[in-house]
Scaffold this motif. Structure first.
Motif, PDB file in Angstrom:
ATOM      1  N   ASP A   1       0.932  -1.078  -0.177  1.00  0.00           N
ATOM      2  CA  ASP A   1      -0.125   0.267  -0.058  1.00  0.00           C
ATOM      3  C   ASP A   1       0.690   1.219  -0.077  1.00  0.00           C
ATOM      4  N   GLY A   2       1.341   1.455  -1.129  1.00  0.00           N
ATOM      5  CA  GLY A   2       2.092   2.768  -1.278  1.00  0.00           C
ATOM      6  C   GLY A   2       3.678   2.542  -0.749  1.00  0.00           C
ATOM      7  N   ASP A   3       3.919   2.825   0.426  1.00  0.00           N
ATOM      8  CA  ASP A   3       5.167   2.796   0.974  1.00  0.00           C
ATOM      9  C   ASP A   3       5.766   1.887   1.560  1.00  0.00           C
ATOM     10  N   ASP A   4       4.786   0.815   1.372  1.00  0.00           N
ATOM     11  CA  ASP A   4       5.219  -0.449   2.228  1.00  0.00           C
ATOM     12  C   ASP A   4       6.081  -1.707   1.158  1.00  0.00           C
ATOM     13  N   SER A   5       6.627  -1.210   0.276  1.00  0.00           N
ATOM     14  CA  SER A   5       7.487  -2.012  -0.373  1.00  0.00           C
ATOM     15  C   SER A   5       8.673  -2.389   0.466  1.00  0.00           C
ATOM     16  N   ALA A   6       9.194  -3.562   0.254  1.00  0.00           N
ATOM     17  CA  ALA A   6      10.455  -4.138   1.061  1.00  0.00           C
ATOM     18  C   ALA A   6      11.607  -3.199   0.579  1.00  0.00           C
ATOM     19  N   GLY A   7      12.345  -2.896   1.786  1.00  0.00           N
ATOM     20  CA  GLY A   7      13.525  -2.104   1.599  1.00  0.00           C
ATOM     21  C   GLY A   7      14.748  -2.995   2.421  1.00  0.00           C
ATOM     22  N   PRO A   8      15.745  -2.147   2.654  1.00  0.00           N
ATOM     23  CA  PRO A   8      16.885  -3.110   3.401  1.00  0.00           C
ATOM     24  C   PRO A   8      16.516  -3.048   4.739  1.00  0.00           C
ATOM     25  N   VAL A   9      16.966  -4.252   5.308  1.00  0.00           N
ATOM     26  CA  VAL A   9      16.713  -4.589   6.662  1.00  0.00           C
ATOM     27  C   VAL A   9      17.403  -3.544   7.593  1.00  0.00           C
ATOM     28  N   VAL A  10      17.085  -2.870   8.303  1.00  0.00           N
ATOM     29  CA  VAL A  10      17.608  -1.886   9.234  1.00  0.00           C
ATOM     30  C   VAL A  10      17.240  -2.190  10.689  1.00  0.00           C
ATOM     31  N   ALA A  11      18.223  -2.719  11.566  1.00  0.00           N
ATOM     32  CA  ALA A  11      17.634  -3.064  12.862  1.00  0.00           C
ATOM     33  C   ALA A  11      17.844  -1.714  13.639  1.00  0.00           C
ATOM     34  N   PRO A  12      17.081  -1.764  14.712  1.00  0.00           N
ATOM     35  CA  PRO A  12      16.761  -0.504  15.582  1.00  0.00           C
ATOM     36  C   PRO A  12      18.277  -0.417  16.342  1.00  0.00           C
ATOM     37  N   SER A  13      18.531   0.542  16.837  1.00  0.00           N
ATOM     38  CA  SER A  13      19.566   0.574  17.596  1.00  0.00           C
ATOM     39  C   SER A  13      19.577  -0.150  18.950  1.00  0.00           C
ATOM     40  N   GLY A  14      20.884  -0.948  19.250  1.00  0.00           N
ATOM     41  CA  GLY A  14      21.066  -1.409  20.392  1.00  0.00           C
ATOM     42  C   GLY A  14      20.236  -3.010  20.199  1.00  0.00           C
ATOM     43  N   ALA A  15      19.637  -3.106  19.132  1.00  0.00           N
ATOM     44  CA  ALA A  15      19.054  -4.554  18.815  1.00  0.00           C
ATOM     45  C   ALA A  15      20.277  -5.614  18.925  1.00  0.00           C
ATOM     46  N   ASN A  16      19.876  -6.747  19.277  1.00  0.00           N
ATOM     47  CA  ASN A  16      20.795  -7.905  19.335  1.00  0.00           C
ATOM     48  C   ASN A  16      20.317  -9.270  19.393  1.00  0.00           C
TER      49      ASN A  16
ATOM     50  N   GLU B   1      20.357 -13.266  17.416  1.00  0.00           N
ATOM     51  CA  GLU B   1      20.613 -13.669  16.012  1.00  0.00           C
ATOM     52  C   GLU B   1      19.775 -12.746  15.201  1.00  0.00           C
ATOM     53  N   ASP B   2      20.751 -12.297  14.137  1.00  0.00           N
ATOM     54  CA  ASP B   2      20.163 -11.348  13.117  1.00  0.00           C
ATOM     55  C   ASP B   2      19.698 -10.015  13.660  1.00  0.00           C
TER      56      ASP B   2
ATOM     57  N   ASP C   1       9.379  -7.329   9.213  1.00  0.00           N
ATOM     58  CA  ASP C   1       8.983  -8.555   8.462  1.00  0.00           C
ATOM     59  C   ASP C   1      10.227  -9.806   8.732  1.00  0.00           C
ATOM     60  N   LYS C   2      11.107  -9.475   8.880  1.00  0.00           N
ATOM     61  CA  LYS C   2      12.194 -10.473   9.252  1.00  0.00           C
ATOM     62  C   LYS C   2      12.104 -11.031  10.647  1.00  0.00           C
ATOM     63  N   SER C   3      11.783 -10.102  11.653  1.00  0.00           N
ATOM     64  CA  SER C   3      11.226 -10.549  12.995  1.00  0.00           C
ATOM     65  C   SER C   3      10.193 -11.706  13.026  1.00  0.00           C
ATOM     66  N   ALA C   4       9.055 -11.157  12.279  1.00  0.00           N
ATOM     67  CA  ALA C   4       7.993 -12.118  12.034  1.00  0.00           C
ATOM     68  C   ALA C   4       8.002 -13.553  11.625  1.00  0.00           C
ATOM     69  N   GLU C   5       9.035 -13.303  10.558  1.00  0.00           N
ATOM     70  CA  GLU C   5       9.316 -14.639   9.842  1.00  0.00           C
ATOM     71  C   GLU C   5      10.140 -15.413  10.819  1.00  0.00           C
ATOM     72  N   ALA C   6      10.862 -14.918  11.628  1.00  0.00           N
ATOM     73  CA  ALA C   6      11.693 -15.758  12.501  1.00  0.00           C
ATOM     74  C   ALA C   6      10.624 -16.282  13.575  1.00  0.00           C
ATOM     75  N   PHE C   7       9.539 -15.554  14.030  1.00  0.00           N
ATOM     76  CA  PHE C   7       8.530 -16.093  14.655  1.00  0.00           C
ATOM     77  C   PHE C   7       7.771 -17.177  14.095  1.00  0.00           C
ATOM     78  N   ASN C   8       7.537 -17.315  12.946  1.00  0.00           N
ATOM     79  CA  ASN C   8       6.952 -18.241  12.154  1.00  0.00           C
ATOM     80  C   ASN C   8       7.795 -19.511  12.147  1.00  0.00           C
ATOM     81  N   LYS C   9       9.050 -19.274  11.861  1.00  0.00           N
ATOM     82  CA  LYS C   9      10.161 -20.500  11.824  1.00  0.00           C
ATOM     83  C   LYS C   9      10.508 -21.066  13.124  1.00  0.00           C
ATOM     84  N   GLY C  10      10.245 -20.228  14.057  1.00  0.00           N
ATOM     85  CA  GLY C  10      10.301 -20.843  15.461  1.00  0.00           C
ATOM     86  C   GLY C  10       9.370 -21.765  15.853  1.00  0.00           C
TER      87      GLY C  10
END
Length: 257
Positions: free
Chosen positions: A59-74, A76-77, A212-221
């Protein structure tokens, strides 16, 4: 029969044969035209379906972009947002969805105990964000709220904004968190959060691919519901005897060694 009559009948038969050939040719052209039109229609429909499929969920601006982790995230991945000291002997892993009513209930029940234990340096919490309600109910509120929470982490305001989101959680069927304006307005309840940098992060969807990557990890878990709460790897949310007091006792016992 006279020769003239025979010639007349032969000529009539020939004309009839010619006419039949003309009719067959016309019918063949008509069928070819119908088949050709049908093929074009099918190809056109396939093209439309392809476009729809290619744009599904966008929906407009929701196209996939680079995976940018928030500051301090740690972790796996870099998919975990940590709260509390690294030296704590107990780690609480919380998989959550900001649209999830059960997550809100967990927060309301355990929040004060979790804050007390993290502030005392006895517990480390790893928040991991899922978008299960978007998948079940439709919409993008889980994803957008998770992105906004990641933006709050960049600003060092994850915990208070996290709590504000749950305090203002809309009904499960109401995708209010899909509206970035709503998410930015709620940031006004957290001192020092509603800044140009935060607003840009929310509006640009800076961390959506990370979500999106976090949600994918939830499903894979292999997890099936939110919240999923693990204390040192053990699922305590499924423990019907678990209470905030019991959680506090277990964490404090671990801290004492």
């Amino acid at each position: 029969m006279s020769e003239k009559n025979r010639d007349g009948k032969r000529t009539a038969r020939e004309r009839l044969a010619v006419e039949r050939e003309k009719q067959k040719a016309a019918e063949k052209r008509r069928r070819a035209l119908i088949v050709g039109t049908a093929v074009v229609a099918v190809l056109g429909l396939a093209a439309v379906i392809g476009v729809i499929a290619a744009n599904a969920g966008k929906d407009g601006d929701d196209s996939a972009g680079p995976v940018v982790a928030p500051s301090g995230a740690n972790g796996e991945d870099n998919l975990a947002i940590p709260v509390g000291p690294d030296t704590a002997k107990s780690t609480l892993t919380v998989w959550e969805d900001f649209r999830c009513p059960a997550c809100k209930s967990f927060e309301q029940t355990y929040r004060s105990t979790i804050h007390e234990l993290t502030d005392a340096g006895q517990l480390r919490v790893e928040y991991r964000l899922a978008t299960i309600i978007d998948g079940n109910m439709g919409g993008s509120g889980s994803r957008n709220a998770a992105n906004a929470a990641a933006c709050a982490q960049d600003a060092g305001r994850f915990t208070p904004y996290h709590d504000v989101l749950y305090d203002n959680q809309p009904p499960e069927t109401d995708d209010a968190f899909a509206d970035n304006t709503k998410l930015i307005d709620l940031a006004g309840k957290v001192e020092g959060l509603n800044t140009p940098a935060f607003r840009e992060c929310v509006e640009d969807g800076t961390h959506k691919s990370w979500v999106d990557k976090s949600a994918e990890a939830f499903n894979k878990g292999g997890f099936t519901a939110t919240p999923t709460v693990l204390l040192n790897g053990k699922n305590i949310y499924q423990d019907q005897t678990m209470t905030p007091a019991k959680l506090k006792q277990q964490v404090q016992e671990a801290a004492r060694g």
